[in-house]
Design an enzyme around this catalytic site. Structure first.
Site, short mmCIF file in Angstrom:
data_model
loop_
_atom_site.label_atom_id
_atom_site.label_comp_id
_atom_site.label_asym_id
_atom_site.label_seq_id
_atom_site.Cartn_x
_atom_site.Cartn_y
_atom_site.Cartn_z
N SER A 244 8.51 -2.79 -4.72
CA SER A 244 7.66 -2.84 -3.53
C SER A 244 7.41 -4.30 -3.12
O SER A 244 8.36 -5.03 -2.83
CB SER A 244 6.36 -2.07 -3.77
OG SER A 244 5.72 -1.76 -2.57
N ASP B 181 10.48 7.93 0.88
CA ASP B 181 9.69 6.70 0.99
C ASP B 181 9.75 6.19 2.43
O ASP B 181 10.84 6.08 3.01
CB ASP B 181 10.27 5.66 0.04
CG ASP B 181 9.48 4.36 -0.01
OD1 ASP B 181 8.43 4.25 0.67
OD2 ASP B 181 9.92 3.45 -0.74
N HIS C 16 7.83 6.78 -2.86
CA HIS C 16 7.72 5.38 -3.25
C HIS C 16 7.25 5.25 -4.71
O HIS C 16 6.28 5.89 -5.11
CB HIS C 16 6.73 4.69 -2.30
CG HIS C 16 6.70 3.21 -2.39
ND1 HIS C 16 7.78 2.42 -2.06
CD2 HIS C 16 5.71 2.35 -2.74
CE1 HIS C 16 7.45 1.15 -2.21
NE2 HIS C 16 6.20 1.09 -2.63
#
Length: 317
Positions: free
Chosen positions: A161, A259, A291
């Site tokens: 991320s 995601d 995610h």
């Protein structure tokens, strides 16, 4: 209304900010101590890198019982996720993940606890991440585990991320400034990278409210941003530094089908393939997953498969 009770910004699931300036993080506040992990035999310790900024990293060493005393291991520099706002290198999410990864891959890992927004807006996280890599690459190595066991000719940068966003930015800085000494970046691992942009890509949502989520966080962590096409958030934006000079031979980009950031990871991989970069890039997509799903259910079949892919990436020449 009491300034310490009046919310001026609510950005779930990350943070509330109050009129008084108080910041309330909604996730990632628990910490685990360093030490021996009985389940894996991995041992960890915390090291102060820069007293001026209180930059700390948690180092991990696998169980080397029976190994030759001169055996050298790849070095993994890991940047945690959390939108530049939540989580730390000491949270259960990352401590447990690094214990498992270090045991499976047989690497020395350096998990960087960079400064977080909003108290320390970007580029603080980028600067800390760069400083940590320079510390790792110093010759002679600044820390005994790295000196005795780390192979600086096999350094990998990895993150998920926001941490994957950091990986890209740090790699660009390596390309521009170099690392010196014997340190060589062998590969980059970008897991569900936090990239975005003003215009929707592919199957990306067109709904303004949905699109506002990633943009709201970016504005919070980078107050001086030009918007969602800031090259630090959108590496494909006009004016972004070319990927052709990425200082490694291999890149692995991982995305998850459900995601919201999926299309950005795919676009990054495709742009890298077109850039003229001469290395080997690979894209892995987890079907039907969200995610960073591998943190929520690390024993699921897809999370186990993902771990195997990461281990193979870190251990293959």
């Amino acid at each position: 209304m009491d300034a310490d009770a009046e919310v001026v910004l609510h950005a779930p699931p990350f943070v509330r900010i109050f009129k008084s300036g108080r910041v309330e993080r909604l996730l990632g506040n628990e910490v685990l101590p360093a030490g021996l992990d009985p389940a894996t035999g991995v041992v960890s310790k915390d090291v102060l890198i820069d007293p001026a900024t209180n930059l700390v990293a948690r180092l991990y060493l696998p169980d080397l019982a029976g190994s030759p005393p001169d055996r050298k291991l790849p070095v993994l520099v890991y940047y945690h996720g959390g939108g530049f706002v939540i989580e730390t290198a000491f949270s259960p999410t990352y401590h447990n993940y690094l214990n498992s990864l270090v045991a499976a891959a047989g690497v020395v890992a350096v998990s960087v606890d960079y400064r977080r927004a909003p108290e320390h807006p970007l580029p603080a996280a980028y600067d800390d991440s760069w400083a940590a890599l320079q510390w790792v690459a110093s010759r002679p190595p600044a820390e005994e585990w790295l000196a005795e066991r780390g192979d600086l000719g096999r350094v990998f940068l990895a993150g998920d991320s926001a941490g994957a966003n950091i990986v890209h930015q740090v790699a660009l800085r390596v390309a521009a400034e170099g690392l010196g000494g014997a340190a060589t970046i062998k590969g980059l691992l970008l897991i569900h990278p936090y990239f975005w942009g003003a215009e929707p890509l592919g199957s990306e949502s067109r709904d303004p409210e949905t699109r506002a989520g990633p943009e709201k966080i970016w504005t919070l962590v980078c107050p001086g941003t030009v918007g969602p096409d800031d090259p630090r958030l959108n590496p494909l934006a006009e004016g972004a530094t070319s990927m052709a000079g990425l200082p490694c031979r291999r890149v692995l980009v991982m995305v998850a089908e459900e995601d919201i950031l999926r299309e950005r990871g795919r676009a990054y991989y495709e742009a890298l393939e077109r850039s003229g970069w001469e290395g080997e890039a690979r894209l892995m997509e987890a079907e039907g997953e969200q995610h960073v799903f591998h943190f929520r259910d690390p024993k699921s079949a897809k999370a186990v498969s993902m771990m195997q892919t990461v281990v193979s990436f870190l251990t293959s020449d």
